[in-house]
Design a protein around this motif. Sequence first.
Motif, PDB file in Angstrom:
ATOM      1  N   GLY A 137     -37.821  36.039  10.085  1.00 57.83           N
ATOM      2  CA  GLY A 137     -38.228  36.785  11.303  1.00 57.83           C
ATOM      3  C   GLY A 137     -37.812  35.989  12.430  1.00 57.83           C
ATOM      4  O   GLY A 137     -37.187  35.170  12.465  1.00 57.83           O
ATOM      5  N   ARG A 138     -38.343  36.309  13.569  1.00 59.14           N
ATOM      6  CA  ARG A 138     -38.065  35.863  14.975  1.00 59.14           C
ATOM      7  C   ARG A 138     -38.406  34.557  15.075  1.00 59.14           C
ATOM      8  O   ARG A 138     -38.103  33.672  16.054  1.00 59.14           O
ATOM      9  CB  ARG A 138     -38.373  36.786  16.037  1.00 59.14           C
ATOM     10  CG  ARG A 138     -40.030  36.804  16.034  1.00 59.14           C
ATOM     11  CD  ARG A 138     -40.338  37.530  17.528  1.00 59.14           C
ATOM     12  NE  ARG A 138     -41.744  37.514  17.600  1.00 59.14           N
ATOM     13  CZ  ARG A 138     -42.386  37.918  18.819  1.00 59.14           C
ATOM     14  NH1 ARG A 138     -41.602  38.805  19.591  1.00 59.14           N
ATOM     15  NH2 ARG A 138     -43.628  37.891  18.629  1.00 59.14           N
ATOM     16  N   ASN A 139     -39.297  34.129  14.210  1.00 57.32           N
ATOM     17  CA  ASN A 139     -39.836  32.718  14.245  1.00 57.32           C
ATOM     18  C   ASN A 139     -39.276  31.989  12.967  1.00 57.32           C
ATOM     19  O   ASN A 139     -39.639  30.720  12.657  1.00 57.32           O
ATOM     20  CB  ASN A 139     -41.324  32.543  14.248  1.00 57.32           C
ATOM     21  CG  ASN A 139     -42.088  32.971  15.495  1.00 57.32           C
ATOM     22  OD1 ASN A 139     -41.355  32.530  16.612  1.00 57.32           O
ATOM     23  ND2 ASN A 139     -42.843  33.854  15.590  1.00 57.32           N
TER      24      ASN A 139
END
Length: 238
Positions: A137-139
């Motif tokens: 994901g974005r992290n």
Amino acid sequence: MTPASAPAPARRLALLVIALAVSIPQRAIADFVDARALSHTAPNADPAVLGLALNAITCAVKGGHPPATRLAIIDYSRPSTERRLWVFDLDKPALLHEEWVAHGRNSGDNLTHTFSNAEGSLATSLGLFQTMNAYEGRNGYSLRLSGLESGVNDHALRRAIVIHGASYVNPDRLDAMGRLGRSWGCPAVRTAVAQSLIDHLKDGQYVFAYYPDSQWLAASPYLHCATGPQPSFARAAR
């Protein structure tokens, strides 16, 4: 003086009193073979918190949730400057990780004091979670968490509360900042350990997030199902 601010011996005694006060029979922790074993593998963890976590996952299995062989325990009564996340292999038993973990920015500075289940709260949630799938994901590499406690953490999925690595979980900056960086409610860990830790916990394991919150301790169904000494969880999980 609260359990979180008390000296270590006093804190251990206070937590043991809490464990007994939430209707865990006095013999339950002593009869947990694996609780004693977990204490030996993680001497820095509070044995009373380990006992509460094992009681919680035993209650979960009794209530129909599947057994698991991995358990993460986060002790949010401790400051973010301390390692307060432990991941255990219950079958061996063995300590797999002892790590720093961030809390939500609206849960407190170095010490936590506020917890929430609400979307947009930017606060950490307490209670028992079951892990789901890992994903990119974005992290980066992250692990979805399903909160099992109604009104306490059951909005975790819609809040996107996940375990992920974060650059602000940096113990080298503790002296300068006086705390770790903070998340939007996720239990973020060091990027260097995120993939290994997530791989140990993904796909149906358990995460237990603790704080001596009197309302949660009194009401959580996962702390009140015991009617007598509990069996070894690892033995039951096999």
